[in-house]
Design an enzyme around this catalytic site. Sequence first.
Site, mmCIF file in Angstrom:
data_model
loop_
_atom_site.group_PDB
_atom_site.id
_atom_site.type_symbol
_atom_site.label_atom_id
_atom_site.label_comp_id
_atom_site.label_asym_id
_atom_site.label_seq_id
_atom_site.Cartn_x
_atom_site.Cartn_y
_atom_site.Cartn_z
ATOM 1 C CE1 TYR A 259 32.641 -3.283 -12.010
ATOM 2 C CE2 TYR A 259 33.160 -3.221 -14.354
ATOM 3 C CZ TYR A 259 32.253 -3.066 -13.316
ATOM 4 O OH TYR A 259 30.957 -2.701 -13.596
ATOM 5 C CG HIS A 301 27.508 -7.525 -5.399
ATOM 6 N ND1 HIS A 301 26.870 -8.713 -5.671
ATOM 7 C CD2 HIS A 301 27.420 -7.361 -4.044
ATOM 8 C CE1 HIS A 301 26.412 -9.248 -4.552
ATOM 9 N NE2 HIS A 301 26.734 -8.445 -3.545
ATOM 10 C CG ASP A 302 28.643 -1.967 -11.099
ATOM 11 O OD1 ASP A 302 29.617 -2.632 -11.508
ATOM 12 O OD2 ASP A 302 28.163 -1.012 -11.739
ATOM 13 C CB ALA A 303 30.476 -0.110 -4.820
#
Length: 429
Positions: A259, A301-303
């Site tokens: 992230y 949103h987890d791309a």
Amino acid sequence: MSEATAIPDEHLLVHLNGVLAGRLWQQRQRLVFGYDPAWLVRKSIPVLSQSLAVQAEPHEGPEVEAFFGNLLPEGDVRSAVARALRISERNDYALLDAIGGDCAGALMLSRPDAPVVEANAAGSLLSADELRRMVSDAPSRPLLTAEHGMRLSLAGAQTKFALCKAGDSWVKPAPGAISTHILKPAIRDLPGSIENEAFCMTLARRCGLGVPDCWIETDPPLYVVERYDRIRDVATGRVKRLHQEDFCQALGVPSSNKYEAEGGPSLKACFDLVRRVSSDPTGDLLRLLDWVIFNFLIGNHDAHAKNLSLIYRGGQTRLAPFYDLISTAAYPGLSEKFAMRIGGAKTVRYMSMRDWREFADDCGMTFNFVAVRLAQMLFDVGENFHALSDDFDLSDRPLSMVADVISQRNEHLGRLFEAEKTLKAPSLR
């Protein structure tokens, strides 16, 4: 590798498409990788990784840990694998030794004394009951761990396993042989995750994004996706591996930092990588832009950078087909933060067109070009979302939640376009 380099007796052979590329070993609790001398003099040296330059001296450092560590599962799956094999979950080398026989791409890791594995060795046909049992056992035995001889590694934090498709039946590949499909059971605590991912992937295909074939198995419930890093020879029927690496591997970033907020790659770094290494940078940059916009519109949103890969085929380096497309915003309990910021925006809540302008600058594109793609993708998602109602029950959760997310993003972007007097976005029907 220089003659002065001492390779310990305990090491792993690293094969790429069946050819010895080098050796991996531990030294002072760190991973070390050295290319094989024969690999260095090949007339055409296939790329192992953008982060591991072809050189005589061994690589020792963060880039080795990042490349090989990113082949392994993460989180609870990694812990379960380690428990099943009675290995420390922090020991990348031991885990690669145990499950590195069939990795993402064309890599195979094995001990020097291991028997040669036939890539297309016949597997065992699975009955419906065996497949159901495999799914029910998956939380405690992910990746088929504890199966005799199985050495399968799939990256990521989600429970999954890999099989081969034979007509209407599933086949468990022989240990070390090639798998052709990835199967994902429902994600615990995320109801409807199978339908969510299958829908978002199908929607992506309808919107022109390159994605592998995927579908839903109903008994037992599974999301199934064809491996894009495998190719079948039409003439012989034999399956071959295609080499690939995810963007964290290519940029030398460990999976623990995938992230951006934790030191992982930014969208700028991803665009810069494609611009630098792609054999078709113009086409791949456009595809990457569409990926960013599509993920925004569906609320993924987890791309992060591990959801992007480079694939190597026929001397070409290209952006791989997209995968792991799912609307996380459909689940209120999940984080609202983007895995990678869009401009200066970390969430959609306070996002403005200024952030899309900053994003365009970061990625080396004009804002007008980005705005046109935003408008086009907004229209395509809306048109194809409704067209898929014949194949998916959009009134059922979580797809009704996905519909709400897309509607909200449409309204959000509509307001932003309204504020830009020189721009106009088509509305959803």
